[in-house]
Design a protein around this motif. Structure first.
Motif, PDB file in Angstrom:
ATOM      1  N   ILE A 407      50.499   0.079  67.704  1.00  0.00           N
ATOM      2  CA  ILE A 407      50.986   1.246  68.435  1.00  0.00           C
ATOM      3  C   ILE A 407      51.814   2.140  67.520  1.00  0.00           C
ATOM      4  CG2 ILE A 407      52.457   1.989  70.357  1.00  0.00           C
ATOM      5  CD1 ILE A 407      51.587  -0.521  71.857  1.00  0.00           C
ATOM      6  N   ILE A 408      52.614   1.524  66.671  1.00  0.00           N
ATOM      7  CA  ILE A 408      53.370   2.263  65.661  1.00  0.00           C
ATOM      8  C   ILE A 408      53.287   1.509  64.341  1.00  0.00           C
ATOM      9  CG2 ILE A 408      55.002   3.316  67.277  1.00  0.00           C
ATOM     10  CD1 ILE A 408      57.019   1.183  66.542  1.00  0.00           C
ATOM     11  N   GLY A 409      53.612   2.208  63.242  1.00  0.00           N
ATOM     12  CA  GLY A 409      53.605   1.570  61.940  1.00  0.00           C
ATOM     13  C   GLY A 409      54.932   0.890  61.656  1.00  0.00           C
ATOM     14  N   ALA A 410      54.941   0.012  60.653  1.00  0.00           N
ATOM     15  CA  ALA A 410      56.152  -0.732  60.310  1.00  0.00           C
ATOM     16  C   ALA A 410      57.262   0.205  59.852  1.00  0.00           C
ATOM     17  CB  ALA A 410      55.844  -1.764  59.223  1.00  0.00           C
ATOM     18  N   SER A 411      56.906   1.249  59.088  1.00  0.00           N
ATOM     19  CA  SER A 411      57.932   2.189  58.621  1.00  0.00           C
ATOM     20  C   SER A 411      58.555   2.950  59.781  1.00  0.00           C
ATOM     21  CB  SER A 411      57.320   3.167  57.612  1.00  0.00           C
ATOM     22  OG  SER A 411      56.240   3.871  58.210  1.00  0.00           O
ATOM     23  N   GLU A 412      57.724   3.341  60.770  1.00  0.00           N
ATOM     24  CA  GLU A 412      58.254   4.027  61.956  1.00  0.00           C
ATOM     25  C   GLU A 412      59.161   3.101  62.755  1.00  0.00           C
ATOM     26  OE1 GLU A 412      55.222   7.368  63.600  1.00  0.00           O
ATOM     27  OE2 GLU A 412      54.472   5.321  63.657  1.00  0.00           O
ATOM     28  N   ALA A 413      58.752   1.836  62.876  1.00  0.00           N
ATOM     29  CA  ALA A 413      59.519   0.865  63.663  1.00  0.00           C
ATOM     30  C   ALA A 413      60.919   0.685  63.089  1.00  0.00           C
ATOM     31  CB  ALA A 413      58.789  -0.473  63.711  1.00  0.00           C
ATOM     32  N   ASN A 414      61.038   0.694  61.781  1.00  0.00           N
ATOM     33  CA  ASN A 414      62.347   0.497  61.144  1.00  0.00           C
ATOM     34  C   ASN A 414      63.306   1.650  61.406  1.00  0.00           C
ATOM     35  OD1 ASN A 414      61.555  -1.973  60.067  1.00  0.00           O
ATOM     36  ND2 ASN A 414      60.746  -1.041  58.193  1.00  0.00           N
ATOM     37  N   LEU A 415      62.769   2.817  61.752  1.00  0.00           N
ATOM     38  CA  LEU A 415      63.611   3.995  61.979  1.00  0.00           C
ATOM     39  C   LEU A 415      64.073   4.132  63.430  1.00  0.00           C
ATOM     40  CD1 LEU A 415      61.591   6.623  59.900  1.00  0.00           C
ATOM     41  CD2 LEU A 415      63.698   5.457  59.223  1.00  0.00           C
TER      42      LEU A 415
END
Length: 627
Positions: A407-415
């Motif tokens: 659903i989202i990428g790992a980089s987006e999730a960290n933000l």
């Protein structure tokens, strides 16, 4: 000899009274399970069954009489301590009330009144003789319906809309009009089938719960066509209507004076006074009618007590649903539309929020979980909360699951912040369940919750504390019938924007608009805001940026919407466009000049352009998730 119309009236009165009585009986039964030695409560349940049976007998509803009679026998045995109340016996009694409701629906539809299933009748007889092993449950058939995504996101076909049809729906008369936009909406009604003797299986659902429980239809949820009004409120409406009639007669006399040339300064002063009085009367009458539409939320809330109890039994949990603020009043239209979102949230709390008794004991909690459904008024809004004392929501677990599902990428999730992580729950296709069951796992339900709440001009927020529980807060306007709006104009067509979304109105100058990352933006009070043209959102071709900017705040984000001109503020009565609803249009009204004014749904308009009004990375995901 009674006529057909008299029989229909008797049937309608019986169904209204008996349905209310059955609602009370089900609430009393859940209370009785907690207090099995409460003789007065048991007597009240017995009287309810007896009264329903008497009315059914008067209407020759033999199958309903037979079912109620079996229920009466079992309740009478409980009253005389011949049978001890157990959870299994309570399951049987509640299954009987569900089948009684199914018969009510058949009678209301004019369908043949089928008898209760033999499995249910046998279970009632076995319970009476102490031979009950398990209770039958009702199965709710899955209605044929379009996918939720299809129903909510029909493509925008700009330019081929039948504007005359739109005007006819809003005004009742066809007048040619120029313009754009279009789409459709659907409504599904669940159907109850026969009784099954299968062991505790959940009613079939129509949609999964994103991060929570699927939608459970608790029987045919038909919207009531009637409205109960307090006599004092009705008297007030009647008195005001009489006053309006007298004022109208006075105006007719003054009109005759004008027509016959008898106008003078004194007469014009009198006319001004009468018009002022009429304006006051109409406002008072409007407020009185709106108050008459307001209904206590308690009547609807009580229906969820049994639902929570049945789901907890199915999941092997001990959960109690507590109600608070039942006397709070809400417009009946909103109350009807809240049913599905609240069903999802309560099931979500029981399924996902509250732990099993063993887990609660290990965590030092009471084995019984608590889910609270409350309501209170805050200014011109109503706040409804669904909370639980369960394990809470772990933001990191939600982010991890969202990444796993793509659903989202790992980089987006960290933000993502904690609040943005909670918002993932509302995305289409998201669920924390690894296996799909009758209760949850498909990842659609919570998306439907948010969509429905937004459609009611409301918002929903999540707060949670790990190990202490979660709270879902819904904020809604008290009524949707009268809406404060800002009227703007694009070309020759007026549009209305909900005033709650408007921060300020500014004059636009071309030099104030700059390109930032290739997109029009401007600085207002030190804040950089994106600029969008209403013409673009509507699909109109126009080279003009517009002379007026409306600074709009929606879902935590500010932006500037450009239009040609500003007309003013108004309080409008919205005409719903159920039969013909263009996308991005919440409803319609008429201006004082008789011109059709469309009330815009900005959120839907902007989503149609793949732009989300949510801020941060999760906002971009929201837009992509609806493609």
């Amino acid at each position: 000899m009674t006529t057909s119309s008299e029989n229909e009236e008797l049937l309608r009165d019986f169904l209204t009274e008996a349905s209310d009585m059955l609602d009370d009986v089900e609430v009393q039964l859940v209370d009785l399970e907690k207090r099995p030695n409460d003789g007065e409560l048991l007597n009240a349940v017995f009287r309810g069954f007896h009264t329903i049976k008497g009315g059914a007998g008067f209407l020759d509803a033999t199958n309903l009489v037979e079912l109620c009679h079996r229920g009466e026998n079992l309740l009478d045995a409980l009253r005389h301590h011949k049978v001890v109340l157990t959870p299994e016996i309570m399951d049987v009694i509640l299954a009987a009330t569900t089948d009684v409701r199914r018969m009510f629906q058949a009678m209301a539809n004019g369908s043949p009144l089928e008898s209760a299933a033999p499995a249910l009748m046998k279970a009632l007889e076995d319970a009476l003789h102490g031979e009950l092993i398990s209770a039958p449950v009702l199965v709710v058939e899955k209605p044929k319906e379009k996918k939720v995504e299809e129903a909510l996101e029909m493509p925008v076909t700009v330019g081929d809309v039948d504007w005359n049809a739109l005007y006819a729906v809003a005004t009742g008369k066809a007048v040619p009009m120029p313009a754009p936009v279009a789409a459709v909406s659907i409504e599904n009604v669940p159907v109850v089938s026969s009784v099954s003797n299968q062991p505790a299986a959940a009613p079939k659902s129509t949609a999964g719960a994103g991060g929570g429980g699927d939608r459970m239809a608790t029987g045919p949820v038909a919207k009531e066509a009637s409205l109960r009004i307090d006599v004092s409120r009705f008297d007030q409406i009647l008195n005001l209507a009489g006053e309006v009639g007298l004022t109208k007669n006075r105006l007719l006399c003054l009109r005759q004076d004008v027509v016959h040339g008898r106008a003078n300064v004194g007469m014009l002063k009198t006319l001004d006074q009468v018009m002022g009085h009429l304006d006051t009367l109409v406002s008072d009458l409007q407020n009185a009618v709106m108050k008459a539409r307001m209904q206590p939320v308690g009547r609807v809330f009580q229906k969820y007590i049994r639902m929570a109890r049945d789901l907890a039994r199915q999941l092997g949990k001990d959960v109690e649903l507590q109600l608070s603020g039942e006397e709070t009043e809400l417009d009946k239209t909103l109350l009807d539309e809240l049913n599905d979102p609240l069903v999802h949230l309560i099931r979500n709390a029981v399924d996902h929020g509250v732990e099993s008794p063993a887990e609660r004991i290990a965590a030092g909690k009471s084995p019984k979980g608590l889910v609270t459904l409350s309501a209170h008024q805050a200014g011109d809004s109503i706040v409804i909360e669904v909370s639980d004392d369960g394990k809470g929501i772990r933001p990191e677990a939600i982010r991890q699951k969202a990444v796993e599902k793509g659903i989202i990428g790992a980089s987006e999730a960290n933000l993502l912040s904690e609040r943005e992580s909670y918002d993932i729950i509302f995305l289409p296709g998201f669920s924390t369940k690894t296996e799909i069951s009758d209760v949850s796992g498909r990842g659609v339900g919570m998306d439907v919750v948010k969509t429905n709440i937004q459609r009611l001009s409301g918002r929903i927020e999540i707060t949670s504390e790990q190990g202490r529980g979660s709270r879902f807060t819904i904020v809604l306007p008290l009524t949707l019938a009268i809406l404060p709006v800002l009227v703007v104009q694009l070309a020759a067509q007026p549009f209305a924007l909900p005033l709650a979304a408007v921060r300020e109105v500014i004059n636009l100058k071309q030099r104030d608009i700059q390109q930032i990352s290739g997109k029009p933006s401007m600085v207002i009070r030190g804040e950089v805001l994106p600029v969008f043209r209403l013409a673009d959102l509507l699909g109109w071709s126009s080279d003009s940026m517009g002379g007026v900017g409306v600074v709009t705040e929606m879902a935590g984000m500010n932006f500037v919407l450009t239009v040609d001109s500003f007309v003013g503020r108004d309080d409008v009565v919205i005409k719903p466009l159920d039969a013909f609803k263009p996308k991005g249009v919440a409803g319609a009204t008429l201006s004082r000049e008789g011109i059709l004014v469309l009330v815009l749904d900005l959120r839907e308009l902007m989503e149609s352009m793949n732009f989300s009004t949510e801020s941060g990375p999760i906002g971009r995901v929201s837009a992509r998730g609806r493609e």
